[in-house]
Design a protein around this motif. Structure first.
Motif, PDB file in Angstrom:
ATOM      1  N   TRP A   1      52.846 114.390   4.076  1.00 26.65           N
ATOM      2  CA  TRP A   1      53.467 113.188   4.031  1.00 26.65           C
ATOM      3  C   TRP A   1      53.007 112.579   5.378  1.00 26.65           C
ATOM      4  CZ3 TRP A   1      56.757 113.101   8.382  1.00 26.65           C
ATOM      5  CH2 TRP A   1      57.282 114.131   8.639  1.00 26.65           C
ATOM      6  N   SER A   2      52.314 113.205   6.325  1.00 28.12           N
ATOM      7  CA  SER A   2      51.599 112.756   7.470  1.00 28.12           C
ATOM      8  C   SER A   2      50.346 113.302   7.636  1.00 28.12           C
ATOM      9  CB  SER A   2      52.727 113.074   8.675  1.00 28.12           C
ATOM     10  OG  SER A   2      52.630 114.555   8.634  1.00 28.12           O
ATOM     11  N   GLU A   3      49.673 113.059   6.543  1.00 32.84           N
ATOM     12  CA  GLU A   3      48.300 113.859   6.516  1.00 32.84           C
ATOM     13  C   GLU A   3      47.201 113.016   7.235  1.00 32.84           C
ATOM     14  OE1 GLU A   3      45.431 115.758   3.048  1.00 32.84           O
ATOM     15  OE2 GLU A   3      46.617 114.104   2.579  1.00 32.84           O
ATOM     16  N   VAL A   4      46.446 113.757   7.972  1.00 31.59           N
ATOM     17  CA  VAL A   4      45.293 112.930   8.696  1.00 31.59           C
ATOM     18  C   VAL A   4      44.104 113.382   7.749  1.00 31.59           C
ATOM     19  CG1 VAL A   4      44.003 112.869  10.686  1.00 31.59           C
ATOM     20  CG2 VAL A   4      46.197 113.254  10.962  1.00 31.59           C
TER      21      VAL A   4
ATOM     22  N   ALA B   1      54.029 122.850  12.504  1.00 32.65           N
ATOM     23  CA  ALA B   1      52.765 122.051  12.985  1.00 32.65           C
ATOM     24  C   ALA B   1      53.045 121.333  13.847  1.00 32.65           C
ATOM     25  CB  ALA B   1      52.075 121.749  11.820  1.00 32.65           C
ATOM     26  N   PRO B   2      52.374 121.165  14.984  1.00 29.64           N
ATOM     27  CA  PRO B   2      52.550 120.242  15.948  1.00 29.64           C
ATOM     28  C   PRO B   2      52.593 118.600  15.646  1.00 29.64           C
ATOM     29  CG  PRO B   2      51.420 121.936  16.993  1.00 29.64           C
ATOM     30  CD  PRO B   2      51.245 122.027  15.311  1.00 29.64           C
ATOM     31  N   ASN B   3      51.523 118.399  14.812  1.00 27.54           N
ATOM     32  CA  ASN B   3      51.182 117.029  14.365  1.00 27.54           C
ATOM     33  C   ASN B   3      52.408 116.673  13.530  1.00 27.54           C
ATOM     34  OD1 ASN B   3      48.903 116.724  15.910  1.00 27.54           O
ATOM     35  ND2 ASN B   3      47.368 117.111  14.364  1.00 27.54           N
ATOM     36  N   THR B   4      52.741 117.426  12.515  1.00 28.78           N
ATOM     37  CA  THR B   4      53.885 117.120  11.762  1.00 28.78           C
ATOM     38  C   THR B   4      55.437 117.071  12.390  1.00 28.78           C
ATOM     39  OG1 THR B   4      52.831 118.024   9.792  1.00 28.78           O
ATOM     40  CG2 THR B   4      54.874 117.544   9.452  1.00 28.78           C
ATOM     41  N   ARG B   5      55.591 117.918  13.186  1.00 25.64           N
ATOM     42  CA  ARG B   5      56.669 118.118  14.034  1.00 25.64           C
ATOM     43  C   ARG B   5      56.913 116.700  15.039  1.00 25.64           C
ATOM     44  NH1 ARG B   5      55.840 122.737  16.433  1.00 25.64           N
ATOM     45  NH2 ARG B   5      55.264 122.209  18.464  1.00 25.64           N
ATOM     46  N   ARG B   6      55.676 116.171  15.495  1.00 31.82           N
ATOM     47  CA  ARG B   6      55.907 114.968  16.268  1.00 31.82           C
ATOM     48  C   ARG B   6      56.354 114.109  15.129  1.00 31.82           C
ATOM     49  NH1 ARG B   6      53.014 110.451  17.166  1.00 31.82           N
ATOM     50  NH2 ARG B   6      53.483 109.502  19.235  1.00 31.82           N
ATOM     51  N   ARG B   7      55.916 113.806  13.887  1.00 31.73           N
ATOM     52  CA  ARG B   7      56.343 112.914  13.236  1.00 31.73           C
ATOM     53  C   ARG B   7      57.947 113.014  12.738  1.00 31.73           C
ATOM     54  NH1 ARG B   7      53.503 108.856  13.649  1.00 31.73           N
ATOM     55  NH2 ARG B   7      53.933 108.041  11.626  1.00 31.73           N
ATOM     56  N   MET B   8      58.314 114.276  12.794  1.00 32.64           N
ATOM     57  CA  MET B   8      59.708 114.470  12.485  1.00 32.64           C
ATOM     58  C   MET B   8      60.545 114.089  13.762  1.00 32.64           C
ATOM     59  SD  MET B   8      59.371 118.508  10.892  1.00 32.64           S
ATOM     60  CE  MET B   8      61.093 118.402  10.753  1.00 32.64           C
ATOM     61  N   GLU B   9      60.153 114.146  14.693  1.00 39.32           N
ATOM     62  CA  GLU B   9      60.513 113.747  16.154  1.00 39.32           C
ATOM     63  C   GLU B   9      60.745 112.184  15.962  1.00 39.32           C
ATOM     64  OE1 GLU B   9      61.746 114.815  18.841  1.00 39.32           O
ATOM     65  OE2 GLU B   9      60.672 116.985  19.003  1.00 39.32           O
TER      66      GLU B   9
ATOM     67  N   LYS C   1      35.605 108.646  10.753  1.00 38.26           N
ATOM     68  CA  LYS C   1      36.748 108.437  11.394  1.00 38.26           C
ATOM     69  C   LYS C   1      37.842 109.089  10.678  1.00 38.26           C
ATOM     70  CE  LYS C   1      37.378 104.276   8.991  1.00 38.26           C
ATOM     71  NZ  LYS C   1      37.323 102.404   9.113  1.00 38.26           N
ATOM     72  N   PHE C   2      38.986 109.239  11.129  1.00 37.55           N
ATOM     73  CA  PHE C   2      40.094 110.228  10.768  1.00 37.55           C
ATOM     74  C   PHE C   2      41.385 109.334  10.907  1.00 37.55           C
ATOM     75  CE2 PHE C   2      37.155 113.326  12.167  1.00 37.55           C
ATOM     76  CZ  PHE C   2      37.098 114.057  10.937  1.00 37.55           C
ATOM     77  N   ALA C   3      42.083 109.289  10.084  1.00 40.93           N
ATOM     78  CA  ALA C   3      43.214 108.323  10.120  1.00 40.93           C
ATOM     79  C   ALA C   3      44.487 108.928   9.126  1.00 40.93           C
ATOM     80  CB  ALA C   3      43.210 106.979   9.373  1.00 40.93           C
ATOM     81  N   ARG C   4      45.666 108.890   9.774  1.00 43.25           N
ATOM     82  CA  ARG C   4      46.928 109.490   9.091  1.00 43.25           C
ATOM     83  C   ARG C   4      47.168 108.346   7.926  1.00 43.25           C
ATOM     84  NH1 ARG C   4      49.519 109.255  13.335  1.00 43.25           N
ATOM     85  NH2 ARG C   4      50.434 107.172  12.796  1.00 43.25           N
ATOM     86  N   ASN C   5      47.876 109.182   6.973  1.00 36.98           N
ATOM     87  CA  ASN C   5      48.311 108.332   5.882  1.00 36.98           C
ATOM     88  C   ASN C   5      49.694 108.172   6.025  1.00 36.98           C
ATOM     89  OD1 ASN C   5      49.117 107.039   3.261  1.00 36.98           O
ATOM     90  ND2 ASN C   5      48.732 109.037   2.201  1.00 36.98           N
ATOM     91  N   ASP C   6      50.120 106.755   6.256  1.00 36.50           N
ATOM     92  CA  ASP C   6      51.466 106.472   6.496  1.00 36.50           C
ATOM     93  C   ASP C   6      52.142 105.840   5.455  1.00 36.50           C
ATOM     94  OD1 ASP C   6      51.998 107.815   8.915  1.00 36.50           O
ATOM     95  OD2 ASP C   6      51.668 105.826  10.340  1.00 36.50           O
ATOM     96  N   TYR C   7      51.616 105.841   4.415  1.00 39.44           N
ATOM     97  CA  TYR C   7      52.117 105.022   3.188  1.00 39.44           C
ATOM     98  C   TYR C   7      53.316 105.767   2.738  1.00 39.44           C
ATOM     99  CZ  TYR C   7      49.113 101.060   2.793  1.00 39.44           C
ATOM    100  OH  TYR C   7      48.589  99.983   3.095  1.00 39.44           O
TER     101      TYR C   7
END
Length: 729
Positions: free
Chosen positions: A337-340, A383-391, A355-361
């Motif tokens: 749900w927050s995949e790059v 996972a740090p990246n997903t945890r930041r999105r949880m924040e 280029k890399f982008a996160r899927n925010d849909y």
């Protein structure tokens, strides 16, 4: 039993919902209309570009009906670039299309309007003093500010950033002075190019602002903390927070940037993804006393011909996750749900690198449904990246149920303790019966970590029993209703064991019946329950892809749970599972576009946002012509959920138990798939024993519908005798 009173799932750190206060006003954001110089022609080779004028006409007509305080256009008003002869004709067409709106329209220059940002590989003409002058003569100011109701709105010319033109310094000096003089104003900023799409440190490219201009703008944002920054250009949706500033990249009106179809593990939408019309739309921004809510209004690429108008239609006002107080409706986020994702160069823009982008849909879909509670595996917290999105999501009102199998290790327990503020509940799936040392360890874990703990049971499979040759490598977990008495005894023996238990209702079972029984059991035991609502079959080889049946099931679950204060339901699953095991449709498809079940969730949340949950009585299921009916009574009156069983359901006469009713009244019929609302009249036909009400006109719907009888005089005392007249016929 009864001596253990468990806590519910912990609310997000932001509280029941972000404390926004009263709504002050609303404005609209429209982006990337790409109006052509003629009605059905375009300088672009894609067929969808030829629809831009009619799509814009539809959105401007809708905007007029919505009557916002003002509209901000984020740029690319027209498709031809300034050095094309047809630029002026396209601008004239834009002004004709937008003339229908009666509120102020504030324009932001886009690269098609004023020239591209200055890079050597850009195929179109870049910004020059001449193109800026042409823009000013055609559209007006290219950077400026205006105020409304204590808020400062800043419009920037993105193409000037890093241009080296004298005008760049003019804009820099003006912006720095404007922000410094802003005082107590709340600030909103608008710029065509995003400062970044997914990551502030991402490389420069076609879709963002390059360095050093990006760092200059980000430093200003960090220093002055505007409330939000809105960008367009990329024709897709992203969300982030920089410091305390909410950063939005918003959808387009005209077409979708098809290179980002790499997000979806399914074939692209029409026109290689460019005409994935469900992703087209505009933004409604509600400005509240202490914050804002940005809601995406999907236009679905609707067309409006010249001389036509959009029919006025009463609809529910969608509720965003930020303002939704109903937190007991959750979803199981099985897919990332927050995949790059790596966006492969395909010969168009950004040809010279990856280029890399996160899927925010997924986030957009959750917000549009108003869903707050999300079930995720423990790996998401690790996972740090997903945890930041949880924040970020916790800060606006989301709650996370984090699940794992068996008792956590010391490292897992430490992680849960460190990030307990992100965990509304920890769901632990355990082998059963519990190992001898498990009770004491669970009690200690619950005390040490400080988050609510919900226990689930790993269910054994009896493969090959009774001479059967069938065998299934499929895991099953969650308690069933027949085990409720056993759990009550367990709670009596170990009152500090858990805050609640996780139950699982199979596809063929009635969700409403489970919710009613679990509510009574949980109230008696002083505990809570999470109910996993399966949309899948129990057979891993069977496809449960009946979209209408899943919409009915979700409607039944959400409607029933609203009256049950000890139950949280988790709809399984959020996204279609179209490969692997237990295939089923979800609330959204694999492109994260809404399915019928998602639309029902959205509209029930919108309806219940205005209703009172406490004191409701749930009544037995009744049959309708071609469907079934569920009923609530409470402070808001009588509500009937009507679910069509096949093609449609019909309601004309309604039989109630002994009641006190006025002679007549008015009700509302809500189509839960479309969100449309229409009124109907009813009268009392007979009294004595049962009371019959009759609708003036027969209501027939092929979608789930909600009938609301809201007369202030109505005092319903409906009984539970199923042998009386059917509720509707």
């Amino acid at each position: 039993m009864g001596n253990h009173e468990a806590t519910s799932l912990r609310q997000a750190s932001a509280g029941t919902a972000k404390k926004l206060g009263a709504r002050l006003f609303s404005f609209l954001i429209i982006s990337d209309t790409h109006v052509n110089h003629e009605e059905a022609g375009s300088s672009s080779p894609w067929p969808s570009n030829k629809l831009a004028n009619r799509r814009s006409r539809h959105v401007f007509a809708k905007a007029r009906q919505m009557d916002p305080a003002f509209i901000v256009h984020l740029g690319d008003m027209v498709h031809p670039v300034p050095d094309q002869e047809i630029y002026g004709d396209a601008a004239q067409a834009f002004f004709e299309l937008s003339a229908v709106v009666e509120c102020p329209l504030h324009l932001t220059p886009g690269n098609h309007d004023v020239g591209d940002k200055p890079v050597s590989w850009m195929p179109a003409g870049v910004v020059t003093e001449a193109t800026v002058q042409k823009y000013r003569e055609t559209f007006g100011r290219d950077f400026y500010a205006f105020r409304h109701d204590g808020c400062l709105f800043i419009i920037l010319n993105a193409s000037l950033v890093n241009s080296g033109l004298p005008l760049e310094r003019d804009q820099q000096s003006w912006l720095e002075a404007t922000l410094a003089a802003g005082g107590a104003d709340r600030v909103f900023m608008f710029i065509h190019y995003p400062l970044y799409v997914s990551d502030p440190k991402e490389p420069g490219g076609y879709d963002n602002i390059d360095e050093p201009g990006r760092s200059w703008l980000l430093d200003l944002i960090a220093k002055h903390a505007p409330e939000a920054v809105f960008s367009g250009h990329v024709h897709n949706f992203w969300y982030d927070v920089y410091g305390s500033t909410e950063m939005y990249v918003v959808p387009a009106i005209s077409f979708v940037r098809q290179d980002y179809s790499e997000f979806y593990k399914i074939e692209p939408g029409p026109e290689n993804g460019r005409d994935d019309a469900a992703k087209l739309g505009f933004v409604v921004v509600d400005v509240h006393e202490y914050g804002h809510v940005a809601k995406i209004e999907r236009s679905y690429g609707a067309l409006l011909e010249s001389g036509e108008d959009v029919a006025a239609e009463a609809r529910l006002d969608p509720i965003h996750t930020k303002t939704n107080g109903l937190e007991r409706i959750g979803v199981d986020l099985r897919h990332p749900w927050s995949e790059v994702v790596e966006i492969a160069p395909s010969g168009g823009v950004d040809e010279f690198g990856r280029k890399f982008a996160r899927n925010d849909y997924p986030v957009l879909a959750l917000w549009e449904m108003g869903v707050r509670t999300l079930r995720v595996p423990l790996q998401d917290l690790a996972a740090p990246n997903t945890r930041r999105r949880m924040e970020l999501l916790t800060a606006i009102g989301h709650r996370f149920i984090v699940y794992l199998y068996n008792l956590p290790t010391a490292a897992e327990q430490g992680m849960l303790a460190s990030f307990h503020h992100l965990v509304a509940a920890c769901e632990i799936i355990m082998p059963w019966p519990l190992p001898s040392d498990a009770l004491a360890r669970l009690v200690r874990f619950r005390q040490d970590v400080g988050v609510p703990v919900f226990l689930s049971k790993l269910r054994p499979r009896c493969n090959g029993a009774n001479g059967s040759h069938r065998f299934s490598h499929a895991i099953s977990h969650g308690f069933v209703l027949d085990e409720a008495a056993e759990l009550a005894s367990l709670l009596s023996l170990s009152p500090g064991l858990a805050d609640g238990f996780v139950f699982r209702v199979g596809r063929e079972a009635s969700v409403a019946a489970w919710v009613a029984r679990l509510q009574d059991w949980a109230a008696t035991c002083g505990t809570q329950a999470v109910l996993s609502v399966r949309l899948a079959s129990d057979n891993p080889a069977e496809n449960a892809n009946d979209d209408s049946a899943n919409a009915n099931r979700v409607a039944e679950a959400v409607f029933g749970t609203f009256a049950a204060d000890r139950i949280t339901i988790v709809l399984d699953a959020f996204t279609d599972i179209d490969r692997g095991y237990f295939a089923r449709t979800g609330l959204v498809d694999r492109r994260y576009n809404p399915r019928a079940a998602g639309a029902v969730t959205k509209n029930l949340h919108a309806h219940f946002a205005t209703r009172t949950a406490s004191g409701r009585t749930v009544h037995p299921v009744r049959q309708a012509d071609g469907g079934i009916i569920f009923a609530h009574t409470g402070a808001d009156g009588l509500e009937l959920l009507v679910l069509p069983s096949k093609h449609h359901a019909t309601v004309r006469e309604i039989a109630l138990e002994e009641s006190v009713l006025p002679e007549a009244g008015t009700g509302r019929c809500i189509n839960l798939r479309k969100g449309t609302v229409r009124e109907f009249d009813w009268t009392v036909m007979s009294r004595g024993g049962a009371v019959k009400m009759r609708l003036r006109e027969e209501i027939v719907e092929s979608d789930p519908m909600l009938l609301c009888f809201e007369n202030d005089e109505m005092k319903l005392l409906m009984g539970g005798n199923d042998e009386r007249d059917s509720l509707a016929r």
